[in-house]
Design an enzyme around this catalytic site. Sequence first.
Site, PDB file in Angstrom:
ATOM      1  N   THR A  64       0.783  -1.254   0.061  1.00 62.50           N
ATOM      2  CA  THR A  64      -0.009   0.073   0.062  1.00 62.50           C
ATOM      3  C   THR A  64       0.641   1.269  -0.035  1.00 62.50           C
ATOM      4  O   THR A  64       2.084   1.355   0.299  1.00 62.50           O
ATOM      5  CB  THR A  64      -1.043   0.060   1.217  1.00 62.50           C
ATOM      6  N   THR A  65       0.210   2.586  -0.134  1.00 64.63           N
ATOM      7  CA  THR A  65       0.728   3.608  -0.024  1.00 64.63           C
ATOM      8  C   THR A  65      -0.026   4.477   0.928  1.00 64.63           C
ATOM      9  O   THR A  65      -1.101   4.248   1.105  1.00 64.63           O
ATOM     10  CB  THR A  65       0.834   4.433  -1.197  1.00 64.63           C
TER      11      THR A  65
ATOM     12  N   SER B 183       0.886   2.211  -0.681  1.00 68.71           N
ATOM     13  CA  SER B 183       1.199   3.090  -1.918  1.00 68.71           C
ATOM     14  C   SER B 183       2.783   2.924  -2.268  1.00 68.71           C
ATOM     15  O   SER B 183       3.198   3.318  -3.267  1.00 68.71           O
ATOM     16  CB  SER B 183       0.950   4.415  -1.464  1.00 68.71           C
ATOM     17  N   ILE B 184       3.564   2.460  -1.324  1.00 71.00           N
ATOM     18  CA  ILE B 184       4.949   2.281  -1.556  1.00 71.00           C
ATOM     19  C   ILE B 184       5.209   1.085  -2.593  1.00 71.00           C
ATOM     20  O   ILE B 184       6.151   1.137  -3.682  1.00 71.00           O
ATOM     21  CB  ILE B 184       5.764   2.129  -0.365  1.00 71.00           C
TER      22      ILE B 184
END
Length: 319
Positions: free
Chosen positions: A13-14, A54-55
């Site tokens: 995720t980010t 998001s990463i």
Amino acid sequence: MSTVRPQWIVFGTTSVPPRPRRPPDARLATRDNARLTTPAGKTETDSPRHAGDSITQQGSSPANGWVSILQDTYARKVDIVNRGYSGYNTRVAKLILPHLVPRVVDDDSVDGAPTLCTIFFGANDAALPDRTSGKQHVSLEVYVNNLRSMVTYLRKEAGVRRVVLIAPPPVSEAHRVVHAKEKYGVDLVLGSERTVEMTGKYAAACKGLAAELGVPCVDLWSRFVGVEGYGDRLLNDGLHLTAEGNGLVAEAVLEVLKGLKLDAEEMAADMPSWDAMLLEGGEGLSEAMLEDAANKVLREHLKGTGRWNAANDWSGSRR
């Protein structure tokens, strides 16, 4: 026997931008600004997948994203699928996982399961509960339980042979405060919505769970803190990755994959090289003879890599 490239999944995720808290009577139910990078679709046999926030989502940046680096490294050998979801924490990631990697119901569905999945969460779970990103916070105990549930599901119900956990890297608190003010006009009067101390606890918990479950862990925390000035060099807003940061993540993941005997240099390509398929000195031969020669090379290659399936052979009847 599978006739397609292995598939891996990157799951992660980010974060969403920090926002000021609204008074209780002004709060409305709103959607997070999470974005689906690609539709779930049908998984291909042996495709690795990388799941996360998001990463991970930004890891598919064509210029220097860490997932893009992996895809380039394993081109023509493994299909790497990015399943990164901006703003997600492990609470909601756990809920969507079966929709991305379906349960195995028979031998055919086992054949279609990805062979590897990375899980990269923690940056959002570690958001402080009393700050601007508090809705993303998940307690440390629940975070560990959610990770455990996802690993168990993938291994026991989805037929994924290898699962790799990725521990979140540290944040840069000063950069988060500056970023919130410059980009969103938000004054983080209480300080950064994420802290090095809190994120470190989640990274340590991720590593501890990996050891408990006997799965590999990519220790980004130790990698990042070992770089002098990591906040300037590796993070572009105190949280997300610069080009150098993406490169470091890719390097760390590749080291773990090599340890699992998944070194790209040791893996056979899915199809023969072009010069092996094109007959030297065949100018005087008919098109049918040139095609038959190329098909012979193809058959030998696929048999050698265990991907041969006679039903897919381009025989003379198909011309």
